[in-house]
Design a protein around this motif. Structure first.
Motif, PDB file in Angstrom:
ATOM      1  N   ASN A  12     -34.636  30.987  -9.582  1.00 53.90           N
ATOM      2  CA  ASN A  12     -35.910  31.481  -9.048  1.00 53.90           C
ATOM      3  C   ASN A  12     -36.672  30.388  -8.302  1.00 53.90           C
ATOM      4  O   ASN A  12     -37.575  30.678  -7.513  1.00 53.90           O
ATOM      5  CB  ASN A  12     -36.776  32.038 -10.179  1.00 53.90           C
ATOM      6  N   LYS A  13     -36.286  29.140  -8.549  1.00 53.65           N
ATOM      7  CA  LYS A  13     -36.954  28.022  -7.882  1.00 53.65           C
ATOM      8  C   LYS A  13     -36.390  27.751  -6.488  1.00 53.65           C
ATOM      9  O   LYS A  13     -36.963  26.965  -5.731  1.00 53.65           O
ATOM     10  CB  LYS A  13     -36.843  26.763  -8.751  1.00 53.65           C
ATOM     11  N   LEU A  14     -35.262  28.394  -6.164  1.00 50.72           N
ATOM     12  CA  LEU A  14     -34.679  28.215  -4.834  1.00 50.72           C
ATOM     13  C   LEU A  14     -35.488  29.000  -3.810  1.00 50.72           C
ATOM     14  O   LEU A  14     -35.780  30.186  -4.004  1.00 50.72           O
ATOM     15  CB  LEU A  14     -33.223  28.690  -4.822  1.00 50.72           C
ATOM     16  N   GLN A  15     -35.820  28.355  -2.714  1.00 45.69           N
ATOM     17  CA  GLN A  15     -36.647  28.987  -1.683  1.00 45.69           C
ATOM     18  C   GLN A  15     -35.788  29.836  -0.743  1.00 45.69           C
ATOM     19  O   GLN A  15     -35.751  29.622   0.470  1.00 45.69           O
ATOM     20  CB  GLN A  15     -37.410  27.913  -0.904  1.00 45.69           C
ATOM     21  N   ALA A  16     -35.091  30.786  -1.324  1.00 47.65           N
ATOM     22  CA  ALA A  16     -34.255  31.695  -0.541  1.00 47.65           C
ATOM     23  C   ALA A  16     -34.013  32.953  -1.362  1.00 47.65           C
ATOM     24  O   ALA A  16     -33.682  32.867  -2.549  1.00 47.65           O
ATOM     25  CB  ALA A  16     -32.929  31.036  -0.182  1.00 47.65           C
ATOM     26  N   ASN A  17     -34.188  34.104  -0.731  1.00 50.02           N
ATOM     27  CA  ASN A  17     -33.995  35.377  -1.419  1.00 50.02           C
ATOM     28  C   ASN A  17     -32.920  36.245  -0.769  1.00 50.02           C
ATOM     29  O   ASN A  17     -32.625  37.333  -1.268  1.00 50.02           O
ATOM     30  CB  ASN A  17     -35.314  36.155  -1.462  1.00 50.02           C
ATOM     31  N   THR A  18     -32.364  35.774   0.328  1.00 52.66           N
ATOM     32  CA  THR A  18     -31.305  36.498   1.025  1.00 52.66           C
ATOM     33  C   THR A  18     -30.236  35.498   1.454  1.00 52.66           C
ATOM     34  O   THR A  18     -30.456  34.273   1.420  1.00 52.66           O
ATOM     35  CB  THR A  18     -31.843  37.213   2.279  1.00 52.66           C
ATOM     36  N   ILE A  19     -29.090  36.013   1.875  1.00 51.10           N
ATOM     37  CA  ILE A  19     -28.019  35.135   2.346  1.00 51.10           C
ATOM     38  C   ILE A  19     -28.461  34.365   3.583  1.00 51.10           C
ATOM     39  O   ILE A  19     -28.203  33.159   3.710  1.00 51.10           O
ATOM     40  CB  ILE A  19     -26.745  35.956   2.642  1.00 51.10           C
ATOM     41  N   SER A  20     -29.140  35.029   4.498  1.00 49.84           N
ATOM     42  CA  SER A  20     -29.580  34.339   5.718  1.00 49.84           C
ATOM     43  C   SER A  20     -30.574  33.231   5.391  1.00 49.84           C
ATOM     44  O   SER A  20     -30.524  32.140   5.982  1.00 49.84           O
ATOM     45  CB  SER A  20     -30.192  35.334   6.705  1.00 49.84           C
ATOM     46  N   GLU A  21     -31.465  33.481   4.429  1.00 50.69           N
ATOM     47  CA  GLU A  21     -32.415  32.444   4.024  1.00 50.69           C
ATOM     48  C   GLU A  21     -31.705  31.299   3.305  1.00 50.69           C
ATOM     49  O   GLU A  21     -32.061  30.126   3.483  1.00 50.69           O
ATOM     50  CB  GLU A  21     -33.491  33.045   3.122  1.00 50.69           C
ATOM     51  N   ALA A  33     -30.397  37.805  -7.968  1.00 52.07           N
ATOM     52  CA  ALA A  33     -29.125  38.086  -7.313  1.00 52.07           C
ATOM     53  C   ALA A  33     -29.384  38.247  -5.820  1.00 52.07           C
ATOM     54  O   ALA A  33     -30.128  39.134  -5.403  1.00 52.07           O
ATOM     55  CB  ALA A  33     -28.496  39.345  -7.883  1.00 52.07           C
ATOM     56  N   ILE A  34     -28.765  37.391  -5.025  1.00 52.00           N
ATOM     57  CA  ILE A  34     -28.962  37.415  -3.578  1.00 52.00           C
ATOM     58  C   ILE A  34     -27.987  38.377  -2.905  1.00 52.00           C
ATOM     59  O   ILE A  34     -28.336  39.086  -1.966  1.00 52.00           O
ATOM     60  CB  ILE A  34     -28.803  35.997  -2.999  1.00 52.00           C
ATOM     61  N   ALA A  35     -26.751  38.395  -3.399  1.00 55.88           N
ATOM     62  CA  ALA A  35     -25.724  39.236  -2.783  1.00 55.88           C
ATOM     63  C   ALA A  35     -24.561  39.389  -3.750  1.00 55.88           C
ATOM     64  O   ALA A  35     -24.534  38.778  -4.823  1.00 55.88           O
ATOM     65  CB  ALA A  35     -25.245  38.625  -1.463  1.00 55.88           C
ATOM     66  N   VAL A  36     -23.596  40.211  -3.354  1.00 57.38           N
ATOM     67  CA  VAL A  36     -22.389  40.423  -4.142  1.00 57.38           C
ATOM     68  C   VAL A  36     -21.187  40.322  -3.213  1.00 57.38           C
ATOM     69  O   VAL A  36     -21.244  40.737  -2.050  1.00 57.38           O
ATOM     70  CB  VAL A  36     -22.431  41.798  -4.855  1.00 57.38           C
ATOM     71  N   SER A  37     -20.109  39.709  -3.700  1.00 55.47           N
ATOM     72  CA  SER A  37     -18.912  39.573  -2.876  1.00 55.47           C
ATOM     73  C   SER A  37     -18.166  40.906  -2.826  1.00 55.47           C
ATOM     74  O   SER A  37     -18.493  41.847  -3.541  1.00 55.47           O
ATOM     75  CB  SER A  37     -18.004  38.486  -3.449  1.00 55.47           C
ATOM     76  N   GLY A  38     -17.138  40.970  -2.012  1.00 55.47           N
ATOM     77  CA  GLY A  38     -16.347  42.195  -1.917  1.00 55.47           C
ATOM     78  C   GLY A  38     -16.790  43.074  -0.766  1.00 55.47           C
ATOM     79  O   GLY A  38     -17.750  42.779  -0.046  1.00 55.47           O
ATOM     80  N   LEU A  39     -16.081  44.181  -0.620  1.00 57.84           N
ATOM     81  CA  LEU A  39     -16.339  45.086   0.501  1.00 57.84           C
ATOM     82  C   LEU A  39     -17.395  46.132   0.191  1.00 57.84           C
ATOM     83  O   LEU A  39     -17.952  46.743   1.104  1.00 57.84           O
ATOM     84  CB  LEU A  39     -15.032  45.787   0.907  1.00 57.84           C
ATOM     85  N   GLN A  40     -17.654  46.356  -1.102  1.00 59.78           N
ATOM     86  CA  GLN A  40     -18.611  47.382  -1.496  1.00 59.78           C
ATOM     87  C   GLN A  40     -19.646  46.814  -2.449  1.00 59.78           C
ATOM     88  O   GLN A  40     -19.398  45.833  -3.145  1.00 59.78           O
ATOM     89  CB  GLN A  40     -17.886  48.556  -2.172  1.00 59.78           C
ATOM     90  N   ARG A  41     -20.800  47.458  -2.490  1.00 59.35           N
ATOM     91  CA  ARG A  41     -21.822  47.068  -3.448  1.00 59.35           C
ATOM     92  C   ARG A  41     -21.351  47.379  -4.869  1.00 59.35           C
ATOM     93  O   ARG A  41     -20.519  48.252  -5.080  1.00 59.35           O
ATOM     94  CB  ARG A  41     -23.131  47.808  -3.167  1.00 59.35           C
ATOM     95  N   ILE A  78     -21.131  40.400   3.159  1.00 57.02           N
ATOM     96  CA  ILE A  78     -20.809  40.855   4.519  1.00 57.02           C
ATOM     97  C   ILE A  78     -22.004  41.578   5.125  1.00 57.02           C
ATOM     98  O   ILE A  78     -22.392  41.309   6.270  1.00 57.02           O
ATOM     99  CB  ILE A  78     -19.568  41.769   4.492  1.00 57.02           C
ATOM    100  N   GLU A  79     -22.594  42.495   4.362  1.00 55.82           N
ATOM    101  CA  GLU A  79     -23.794  43.198   4.832  1.00 55.82           C
ATOM    102  C   GLU A  79     -24.907  42.217   5.179  1.00 55.82           C
ATOM    103  O   GLU A  79     -25.657  42.409   6.138  1.00 55.82           O
ATOM    104  CB  GLU A  79     -24.326  44.127   3.738  1.00 55.82           C
ATOM    105  N   ALA A  80     -25.011  41.173   4.363  1.00 56.15           N
ATOM    106  CA  ALA A  80     -26.115  40.222   4.498  1.00 56.15           C
ATOM    107  C   ALA A  80     -25.922  39.232   5.639  1.00 56.15           C
ATOM    108  O   ALA A  80     -26.788  38.391   5.872  1.00 56.15           O
ATOM    109  CB  ALA A  80     -26.312  39.470   3.188  1.00 56.15           C
ATOM    110  N   GLY A  81     -24.778  39.324   6.326  1.00 55.46           N
ATOM    111  CA  GLY A  81     -24.644  38.517   7.531  1.00 55.46           C
ATOM    112  C   GLY A  81     -23.502  37.532   7.585  1.00 55.46           C
ATOM    113  O   GLY A  81     -23.471  36.680   8.480  1.00 55.46           O
ATOM    114  N   LEU A  82     -22.532  37.619   6.646  1.00 49.09           N
ATOM    115  CA  LEU A  82     -21.386  36.714   6.698  1.00 49.09           C
ATOM    116  C   LEU A  82     -20.101  37.547   6.755  1.00 49.09           C
ATOM    117  O   LEU A  82     -19.474  37.818   5.729  1.00 49.09           O
ATOM    118  CB  LEU A  82     -21.370  35.789   5.476  1.00 49.09           C
TER     119      LEU A  82
END
Length: 329
Positions: free
Chosen positions: A138-147, A226-234, A245-249
Motif C-alpha cells: 500500500n506504500k507503493l505509489q502505483a495502483n495500476t500497471i502503467s503507474e 492487487a494491481i493486475a493478474v497474469s494470464g489471458l483471463q481475469r 495484458i489488459e493493463a497495457g503489457l
C-alpha cells in the motif's frame, strides 16, 4: 478312438490349467495400490496455496481409496529438499510429491547439477493451476500497471520484488515482466509467501507476483493491493482486477501449475491408477468451490499427457531463460 479322445481331453485340460496358473501369476505380479497409507510431500511451508490446495485434495483422496493420506511439508532449497526425500522413497505410488515448474522445469535449466533427475520422475497428473497476482504494498505509489511501470522507470531498482526463491517460477515471472516492461527491479528471495507478505505490508519490499490464497485474503482486508493478474483471463477470485495484458503489457501470459509426481521406476499401472483417482476427485463440485476460495482451478491429466505438458513447458521456459540472459549456476 476313446484313448485318443482321452489324451486330447487331457492335453486340453492341461492347457487350461497352465493358462490359469499363468493368469494367476500375472495377477499376483500386478502392483497393488494402495496397500498402505499414502504420503504427499509438499515442498512449501504450511499455509500457502500449494499446501492448502494439496490438503483439500488429500482429504478426498483418502476417502476414495480407504487409506490415510498424509501431507508432509518440506520447504527450502527451491524445492530440492522435498525432491531429495521423494527419490529415497520406494517407487510404489505410496510417496508422491507436489511438483511445479520450479522443480520439474526451472531447476534443471538454471542449475549445473541437481541431486535428483527431473526427467526421470514419473509425472502422474496435473492437479491444479493458478494465475499470478501482481500484489503491491500500500506504500507503493502505483495502483495500476502503467503507474507501476512509470514509477519503476523513474526510480531504477527502487522497486524490490519478492519470490519464493532464486530461479523459482515467481522469480522468472517477475523478471520476465521487468524485461518486457523495460524496467529495472531488485529481486529479494524468500522461502514462502507468508514471510514475503510481512515485509510487503511493512513496505520493506514493494511487489510480489504470487498465486497464494493467503495473499488474496490480505488484499480483501485492505492490507495489500492487487494491481493486475497474469494470464489471458481475469481471475474468478478477483474479477475486478484486470489482466496484465489488459493493463497495457501485451503478450504477458504466465501462470503457475502443480502436478503429482512419483519416484523413477513407479509401475505404469500404479501411475494410471493414481491418475484415474485424481480425475474422479477433481470432478467433485465441492472441490471446485474450495478451489475458488484458494484462487486455483483443479484439473487432471493422464501420465502420458502430463509428460508431454512438462516437456512443452521446458521448451517454453528455456526460451524465456535465454531471452532473460540467465546462466546456469
Amino acid at each position: 478312438m476313446n484313448l485318443f479322445l482321452s489324451r486330447r481331453m487331457l492335453l486340453a485340460g492341461a492347457a487350461v490349467l497352465t493358462a490359469g496358473v499363468l493368469s494367476g501369476q500375472a495377477n499376483a505380479q500386478q502392483p497393488s495400490w494402495p496397500s498402505k497409507p499414502v504420503r504427499i510431500i509438499v515442498p512449501y511451508p504450511a499455509g500457502g496455496v500449494g499446501d492448502l490446495g494439496t490438503r483439500a485434495f488429500a482429504t478426498r483422496l483418502s476417502a476414495r481409496i480407504g487409506q490415510p493420506v498424509m501431507v508432509e511439508n518440506m520447504p527450502g532449497g527451491t524445492q530440492i529438499i522435498g525432491m531429495q526425500a521423494l527419490i529415497k522413497a520406494p517407487p510404489d505410488g505410496h510417496t508422491l510429491i507436489l511438483a511445479s515448474p520450479t522443480s520439474l522445469v526451472l531447476n534443471p535449466a538454471l542449475r549445473v547439477s541437481l541431486p535428483y533427475a527431473p526427467e526421470k520422475l514419473t509425472v502422474i497428473s496435473k492437479l491444479f493451476n493458478s494465475p499470478l497476482f501482481v500484489i503491491a504494498s500500500n506504500k507503493l505509489q502505483a495502483n495500476t500497471i502503467s503507474e507501476l511501470v512509470a514509477y519503476a522507470k523513474a526510480n531504477p531498482e527502487a522497486v524490490h520484488y519478492a519470490s519464493t526463491g532464486e530461479g523459482s517460477a515467481t522469480h522468472l515471472a517477475s523478471a520476465l515482466f521487468a524485461q518486457m516492461a523495460g524496467v529495472q527491479m531488485k529481486h529479494v528471495p524468500y522461502k514462502g509467501s507468508a514471510d514475503a507478505n510481512v515485509d510487503l505490508m511493512n513496505g520493506q519490499i514493494q511487489l510480489h507476483f504470487d498465486p497464494g490464497a493467503g495473499t488474496l485474503a490480505l488484499v480483501r482486508d485492505g492490507r495489500l493491493k492487487a494491481i493486475a493478474v497474469s494470464g489471458l483471463q481475469r481471475s474468478r477470485s478477483l474479477p475486478n482486477v484486470p489482466t496484465v495484458i489488459e493493463a497495457g503489457l501485451p503478450g504477458y501470459d504466465v501462470h503457475s501449475w502443480w502436478a503429482l509426481a512419483a519416484p523413477e521406476g513407479t509401475p505404469p499401472a500404479v501411475a494410471e491408477q493414481i491418475a484415474a483417482a485424481v480425475k474422479q476427485i477433481v470432478a467433485d463440485p465441492s472441490l471446485a468451490e474450495q478451489g475458488l476460495k484458494l484462487a486455483i482451478d483443479y484439473g487432471a491429466t493422464t501420465p502420458t499427457e502430463s509428460a508431454a505438458f512438462v516437456e512443452s513447458e521446458r521448451r517454453r521456459w528455456g526460451q524465456v531463460i535465454q531471452t532473460l540472459g540467465l546462466k546456469r549456476q
